[in-house]
Design a protein around this motif. Structure first.
Motif, PDB file in Angstrom:
ATOM      1  N   ASN A  24     -35.326 127.835  61.937  1.00 37.04           N
ATOM      2  CA  ASN A  24     -35.829 126.528  61.496  1.00 37.04           C
ATOM      3  C   ASN A  24     -35.760 126.326  59.989  1.00 37.04           C
ATOM      4  OD1 ASN A  24     -37.001 124.935  63.846  1.00 37.04           O
ATOM      5  ND2 ASN A  24     -37.731 127.005  64.239  1.00 37.04           N
ATOM      6  N   VAL A  25     -35.281 127.327  59.279  1.00 35.73           N
ATOM      7  CA  VAL A  25     -35.232 127.285  57.810  1.00 35.73           C
ATOM      8  C   VAL A  25     -33.792 127.511  57.349  1.00 35.73           C
ATOM      9  CG1 VAL A  25     -36.020 128.470  55.730  1.00 35.73           C
ATOM     10  CG2 VAL A  25     -37.608 128.115  57.607  1.00 35.73           C
ATOM     11  N   ASP A  30     -34.514 122.718  59.932  1.00 35.74           N
ATOM     12  CA  ASP A  30     -35.136 121.458  59.497  1.00 35.74           C
ATOM     13  C   ASP A  30     -35.824 121.581  58.143  1.00 35.74           C
ATOM     14  OD1 ASP A  30     -34.378 120.107  61.840  1.00 35.74           O
ATOM     15  OD2 ASP A  30     -36.174 120.791  62.902  1.00 35.74           O
ATOM     16  N   TYR A  31     -36.024 122.797  57.652  1.00 36.25           N
ATOM     17  CA  TYR A  31     -36.762 123.034  56.408  1.00 36.25           C
ATOM     18  C   TYR A  31     -35.905 123.818  55.430  1.00 36.25           C
ATOM     19  CZ  TYR A  31     -40.559 121.710  59.485  1.00 36.25           C
ATOM     20  OH  TYR A  31     -41.345 121.030  60.368  1.00 36.25           O
ATOM     21  N   GLU A  32     -36.089 123.524  54.149  1.00 35.56           N
ATOM     22  CA  GLU A  32     -35.329 124.227  53.113  1.00 35.56           C
ATOM     23  C   GLU A  32     -35.769 125.663  52.948  1.00 35.56           C
ATOM     24  OE1 GLU A  32     -34.722 122.555  49.257  1.00 35.56           O
ATOM     25  OE2 GLU A  32     -34.585 120.531  50.072  1.00 35.56           O
ATOM     26  N   ASN A  33     -37.083 125.900  53.089  1.00 32.89           N
ATOM     27  CA  ASN A  33     -37.593 127.259  52.895  1.00 32.89           C
ATOM     28  C   ASN A  33     -38.823 127.477  53.772  1.00 32.89           C
ATOM     29  OD1 ASN A  33     -39.965 126.328  51.350  1.00 32.89           O
ATOM     30  ND2 ASN A  33     -38.434 125.794  49.805  1.00 32.89           N
ATOM     31  N   GLU A  36     -42.092 125.505  52.856  1.00 29.52           N
ATOM     32  CA  GLU A  36     -42.081 124.112  53.321  1.00 29.52           C
ATOM     33  C   GLU A  36     -42.436 124.049  54.804  1.00 29.52           C
ATOM     34  OE1 GLU A  36     -38.626 120.944  54.216  1.00 29.52           O
ATOM     35  OE2 GLU A  36     -38.563 121.784  52.192  1.00 29.52           O
ATOM     36  N   TYR A  37     -41.901 124.976  55.572  1.00 31.60           N
ATOM     37  CA  TYR A  37     -42.160 125.039  57.004  1.00 31.60           C
ATOM     38  C   TYR A  37     -43.647 125.315  57.274  1.00 31.60           C
ATOM     39  CZ  TYR A  37     -41.346 126.470  61.913  1.00 31.60           C
ATOM     40  OH  TYR A  37     -41.351 126.582  63.281  1.00 31.60           O
ATOM     41  N   ASP A  40     -45.862 122.340  56.464  1.00 34.45           N
ATOM     42  CA  ASP A  40     -45.771 121.316  57.500  1.00 34.45           C
ATOM     43  C   ASP A  40     -46.584 121.710  58.731  1.00 34.45           C
ATOM     44  OD1 ASP A  40     -44.721 118.811  58.534  1.00 34.45           O
ATOM     45  OD2 ASP A  40     -43.490 120.046  59.867  1.00 34.45           O
TER      46      ASP A  40
END
Length: 86
Positions: A24-25, A30-33, A36-37, A40
């Motif tokens: 997911n990173v 969906d996430y830059e790092n 951030e994940y 969220d």
């Protein structure tokens, strides 16, 4: 004026959880790092808990307003305050 506090946390993930986060990173996620994940996920959990509290309040109010009109009785503000203190 509000003050922002930053907290640094270390989380260790292995196996399937680590693989899931990695998927997911980054470039294909969906996430830059990871930060951030995680932010969220925390925001979503906070929103979920707030929604649950709001839903409980709505249910309590719906129950109260469904009571027959003759079950209501006038109270002075001092009586309400005294009842809630006790």
């Amino acid at each position: 004026m509000s003050r922002t506090t930053t907290t640094t946390m270390t989380v260790r993930l292995r196996g399937p959880l680590s693989d899931f986060v990695a998927a997911n990173v980054g470039e294909h996620g969906d996430y830059e790092n990871v930060s951030e994940y995680v932010r969220d996920l925390i925001r979503r959990d906070k929103e979920r808990k707030e929604q649950e509290a709001f839903d409980r309040l709505k249910a309590e109010l719906a129950h109260a307003f469904a009571a027959p009109e003759n079950s209501y009785r006038p109270l002075a503000a001092a009586d309400v305050i005294a009842r809630n203190r006790g």
